[in-house]
Motif scaffolding. Structure first.
Motif, PDB file in Angstrom:
ATOM      1  N   ASN A 143       7.004 -11.575  -4.922  1.00 53.24           N
ATOM      2  CA  ASN A 143       6.244 -12.670  -4.336  1.00 53.24           C
ATOM      3  C   ASN A 143       5.382 -13.370  -5.386  1.00 53.24           C
ATOM      4  O   ASN A 143       4.193 -13.588  -5.188  1.00 53.24           O
ATOM      5  CB  ASN A 143       5.375 -12.151  -3.176  1.00 53.24           C
ATOM      6  CG  ASN A 143       4.841 -13.266  -2.294  1.00 53.24           C
ATOM      7  OD1 ASN A 143       5.335 -14.385  -2.330  1.00 53.24           O
ATOM      8  ND2 ASN A 143       3.826 -12.957  -1.511  1.00 53.24           N
ATOM      9  N   THR A 147       2.185  -9.329  -5.270  1.00 53.05           N
ATOM     10  CA  THR A 147       2.346  -7.968  -4.772  1.00 53.05           C
ATOM     11  C   THR A 147       2.849  -7.066  -5.879  1.00 53.05           C
ATOM     12  O   THR A 147       3.795  -7.411  -6.589  1.00 53.05           O
ATOM     13  CB  THR A 147       3.357  -7.931  -3.607  1.00 53.05           C
ATOM     14  OG1 THR A 147       2.921  -8.820  -2.575  1.00 53.05           O
ATOM     15  CG2 THR A 147       3.493  -6.533  -3.046  1.00 53.05           C
ATOM     16  N   GLN A 222      -2.169   1.057  -0.538  1.00 53.59           N
ATOM     17  CA  GLN A 222      -2.304  -0.346  -0.921  1.00 53.59           C
ATOM     18  C   GLN A 222      -3.654  -0.643  -1.578  1.00 53.59           C
ATOM     19  O   GLN A 222      -3.779  -1.565  -2.376  1.00 53.59           O
ATOM     20  CB  GLN A 222      -2.143  -1.239   0.318  1.00 53.59           C
ATOM     21  CG  GLN A 222      -0.720  -1.407   0.783  1.00 53.59           C
ATOM     22  CD  GLN A 222       0.040  -2.372  -0.103  1.00 53.59           C
ATOM     23  OE1 GLN A 222      -0.525  -3.084  -0.907  1.00 53.59           O
ATOM     24  NE2 GLN A 222       1.356  -2.371   0.040  1.00 53.59           N
ATOM     25  N   ASP A 249      -0.916  -5.592  -2.234  1.00 55.25           N
ATOM     26  CA  ASP A 249      -0.200  -6.719  -1.623  1.00 55.25           C
ATOM     27  C   ASP A 249      -1.238  -7.760  -1.227  1.00 55.25           C
ATOM     28  O   ASP A 249      -1.727  -7.777  -0.096  1.00 55.25           O
ATOM     29  CB  ASP A 249       0.596  -6.248  -0.410  1.00 55.25           C
ATOM     30  CG  ASP A 249       1.487  -7.346   0.172  1.00 55.25           C
ATOM     31  OD1 ASP A 249       1.310  -8.518  -0.219  1.00 55.25           O
ATOM     32  OD2 ASP A 249       2.349  -7.025   1.000  1.00 55.25           O
ATOM     33  N   ASP A 251      -0.990 -10.828  -0.685  1.00 52.68           N
ATOM     34  CA  ASP A 251      -0.550 -11.866   0.230  1.00 52.68           C
ATOM     35  C   ASP A 251      -0.662 -11.392   1.675  1.00 52.68           C
ATOM     36  O   ASP A 251      -1.284 -12.041   2.510  1.00 52.68           O
ATOM     37  CB  ASP A 251       0.889 -12.265  -0.088  1.00 52.68           C
ATOM     38  CG  ASP A 251       1.217 -13.665   0.399  1.00 52.68           C
ATOM     39  OD1 ASP A 251       0.277 -14.474   0.548  1.00 52.68           O
ATOM     40  OD2 ASP A 251       2.395 -13.957   0.632  1.00 52.68           O
ATOM     41  N   ASN A 252      -0.079 -10.241   1.968  1.00 50.98           N
ATOM     42  CA  ASN A 252      -0.102  -9.713   3.336  1.00 50.98           C
ATOM     43  C   ASN A 252      -1.358  -8.907   3.652  1.00 50.98           C
ATOM     44  O   ASN A 252      -1.692  -8.712   4.819  1.00 50.98           O
ATOM     45  CB  ASN A 252       1.138  -8.847   3.576  1.00 50.98           C
ATOM     46  CG  ASN A 252       2.414  -9.672   3.553  1.00 50.98           C
ATOM     47  OD1 ASN A 252       2.495 -10.694   4.219  1.00 50.98           O
ATOM     48  ND2 ASN A 252       3.390  -9.242   2.770  1.00 50.98           N
ATOM     49  N   LYS A 253      -2.034  -8.421   2.599  1.00 56.41           N
ATOM     50  CA  LYS A 253      -3.310  -7.717   2.792  1.00 56.41           C
ATOM     51  C   LYS A 253      -4.334  -8.327   1.851  1.00 56.41           C
ATOM     52  O   LYS A 253      -4.649  -7.771   0.802  1.00 56.41           O
ATOM     53  CB  LYS A 253      -3.154  -6.218   2.526  1.00 56.41           C
ATOM     54  CG  LYS A 253      -2.238  -5.504   3.517  1.00 56.41           C
ATOM     55  CD  LYS A 253      -2.321  -3.990   3.375  1.00 56.41           C
ATOM     56  CE  LYS A 253      -3.615  -3.427   3.911  1.00 56.41           C
ATOM     57  NZ  LYS A 253      -3.633  -1.950   3.986  1.00 56.41           N
ATOM     58  N   PRO A 254      -4.845  -9.501   2.186  1.00 54.26           N
ATOM     59  CA  PRO A 254      -5.814 -10.162   1.307  1.00 54.26           C
ATOM     60  C   PRO A 254      -7.119  -9.376   1.224  1.00 54.26           C
ATOM     61  O   PRO A 254      -7.352  -8.445   1.994  1.00 54.26           O
ATOM     62  CB  PRO A 254      -6.019 -11.517   1.972  1.00 54.26           C
ATOM     63  CG  PRO A 254      -5.675 -11.298   3.409  1.00 54.26           C
ATOM     64  CD  PRO A 254      -4.582 -10.275   3.411  1.00 54.26           C
ATOM     65  N   LYS A 297      -6.805 -12.951  -6.053  1.00 50.24           N
ATOM     66  CA  LYS A 297      -5.428 -13.406  -5.876  1.00 50.24           C
ATOM     67  C   LYS A 297      -5.067 -14.476  -6.904  1.00 50.24           C
ATOM     68  O   LYS A 297      -5.858 -15.392  -7.160  1.00 50.24           O
ATOM     69  CB  LYS A 297      -5.281 -13.953  -4.458  1.00 50.24           C
ATOM     70  CG  LYS A 297      -3.869 -14.157  -3.961  1.00 50.24           C
ATOM     71  CD  LYS A 297      -3.918 -14.564  -2.493  1.00 50.24           C
ATOM     72  CE  LYS A 297      -2.528 -14.780  -1.911  1.00 50.24           C
ATOM     73  NZ  LYS A 297      -2.594 -15.174  -0.481  1.00 50.24           N
ATOM     74  N   ASP A 299      -2.878 -17.028  -6.965  1.00 48.10           N
ATOM     75  CA  ASP A 299      -1.976 -18.019  -6.381  1.00 48.10           C
ATOM     76  C   ASP A 299      -2.365 -19.455  -6.681  1.00 48.10           C
ATOM     77  O   ASP A 299      -1.572 -20.369  -6.435  1.00 48.10           O
ATOM     78  CB  ASP A 299      -1.869 -17.812  -4.871  1.00 48.10           C
ATOM     79  CG  ASP A 299      -3.213 -17.925  -4.161  1.00 48.10           C
ATOM     80  OD1 ASP A 299      -4.254 -17.699  -4.811  1.00 48.10           O
ATOM     81  OD2 ASP A 299      -3.228 -18.235  -2.951  1.00 48.10           O
TER      82      ASP A 299
END
Length: 457
Positions: A143, A147, A222, A249, A251-254, A297, A299
């Motif tokens: 991703n 992740t 995680q 992760d 993205d799914n666990k900010p 993050k 991103d």
């Protein structure tokens, strides 16, 4: 600028936009423990002899060390500077200085950098080194590097980084004592344009790294970092509680951020504690994604791995962390740090350029990172505004906890060149640290328990 490229040129130095990549080949991994250290740094010194060969780091305590004191005295206290860089001669050393360092020297006549002999003091437990070697061929990301595989736990994920985001993950997942590190007085100082020092916060802090807690079976695999703080001063902020938790992760666990304010008497989720949100307890002079050079993050920026370079970075700064001569306001000298409290050494660093992506929002357009190749967490960055002008620079210094076989890098100085102000974070003075034998949750210091609330709203 000269950079060490080795395998980087052949790989094209991608910006990290690829997904589900990272593991190196078995042939490439054979360099670990050979020409490379087991954590991926170049083992040999430089040809000038000003950077020594890595021989295992510092694991022997000096005679001045008092066990369990929370203070790690300098093993190099008797050394004298090799030379001094100041406003008159800094152009002679410009290739080994960041733009932020040059700016400080150019605009502050009383500021200087004392350069000392280089010591590659970062040392790690055997279990961490073995896990790092394993990760070279087993660890991967997906991703667009938002992740990292949970199987990477226990060692640096990317000891032979090929893209910028792998270097940044190595920074965030660097080793430090995996059990809780606490301080009763973790102070932050804001120094205004007139040179007046103001303590913005005095906090009880507790930090742990579940990423390395492999023997604790109740850990969320995680979760890789968790920090908890209770503000003790100033009075208007006393009683505030903050907890930050980061996951592999993102993205799914900010990031899970929680805060408690005595006036409201409830715990609240704080999703805004990320990116370029100013940290109120730190005077607003730094952002949440600047904690310990970088946190959070990846991103909003592209991260380009430029290569390696020899730079003067803050290193083995025991005097700055614990010296009585540098305690509290003594560590300041007007609109900059007291240069007598700082120690600079020549080290090879990873150079990573982060550029804001089109359509994304951030206060910076670009940041350039210089991160110690030995993985200690020491380093610096220069941040630029949308006009390409230097905005801020941060310098993060390290010490080696020689009895714990661990580097420790939390004290950082951030200069805001627009406002002519600077910030110091992670100041514990002679009070020192406590490395707890148990994890944060076992100490019953979770957010709800501290504030006496059963729910998070």
């Amino acid at each position: 600028m000269k950079f060490t490229h080795t395998w980087l040129v052949a790989l094209g130095l991608a910006t990290g936009a690829t997904a589900s990549l990272a593991a190196v080949t078995a042939e490439e991994a054979q360099a670990l423990g050979g020409t490379l250290t087991r954590f991926g740094a170049i083992k040999a010194g430089n040809k000038e002899g000003t950077i020594p060969e890595y021989t295992g780091g510092l694991t022997q305590a000096p005679a001045s060390f008092v066990p369990n004191s929370g203070v790690w005295t300098s093993p190099y206290a008797a050394e004298k500077p090799l030379f001094r860089i100041d406003g008159k001669n800094f152009t002679q050393h410009a290739d080994k200085l960041s733009e932020g360092q040059r700016q400080l020297l150019k605009t502050n006549p009383g500021y200087y950098l004392d350069v000392y002999p280089t010591h590659r003091s970062a040392a790690y437990p055997e279990k961490v080194l073995k896990a790092t070697v394993r990760n070279a061929t087993a660890c991967n990301a997906s991703n667009d590097y938002l992740t990292v595989n949970t199987d990477c736990r226990g060692g640096l994920p990317f000891p032979i980084p090929k893209v910028g985001k792998e270097v940044m993950w190595n920074l965030m997942l660097r080793y430090s004592p995996e059990t809780a590190v606490t301080t009763d007085h973790g102070r932050s100082w804001f120094v205004d344009a007139d040179g007046k020092a103001i303590m913005t916060s005095d906090q009880y802090t507790l930090t742990e790294r579940p990423y390395y807690q492999l023997d604790l079976k109740d850990r969320d695999p995680q979760m890789f970092w968790r920090t908890f703080s209770v503000t003790k001063a100033p009075g208007r902020l006393a009683g505030q509680v903050t907890m930050l938790i980061d996951f592999l992760d993102m993205d799914n666990k900010p990031r899970r951020a929680l805060s408690y304010t005595p006036g409201q008497r409830r715990v609240k989720l704080a999703p805004e504690f990320a990116y370029d949100t100013p940290i109120a307890q730190l005077g607003g002079v730094t952002f949440f994604d600047e904690l310990f050079l970088f946190s959070g993050k990846m991103d909003r920026f592209d991260f380009k791995l430029v290569g390696k370079k020899e730079m003067y970075i803050p290193y083995n700064n025991n005097q700055l962390y614990f010296g009585k001569e540098c305690e509290a306001e003594k560590q300041f000298a007007g609109r900059h740090m007291n240069p007598a409290c700082e120690r600079w050494e020549l080290h090879r660093v990873w150079v990573v350029e982060s550029t804001l992506k089109a359509g994304q929002r951030h206060s910076y357009a670009k940041r350039t990172y210089f991160i110690d190749e030995d993985g200690s967490g020491a380093g610096m960055f220069d941040a630029y505004d949308k006009n390409g002008q230097i905005y801020r620079s941060m310098f993060q210094s390290m010490i080696q906890m020689y009895d714990k076989t661990s580097p420790w890098a939390v004290k950082g100085v951030t200069y805001d060149f627009n406002k002519n102000m600077f910030l110091v974070v992670g100041d514990v003075g002679v009070g020192g640290y406590t490395v707890e034998p148990k994890a944060l949750s076992e100490l019953d210091l979770n957010m709800e328990a501290v504030v006496g609330r059963e729910t998070v709203r």
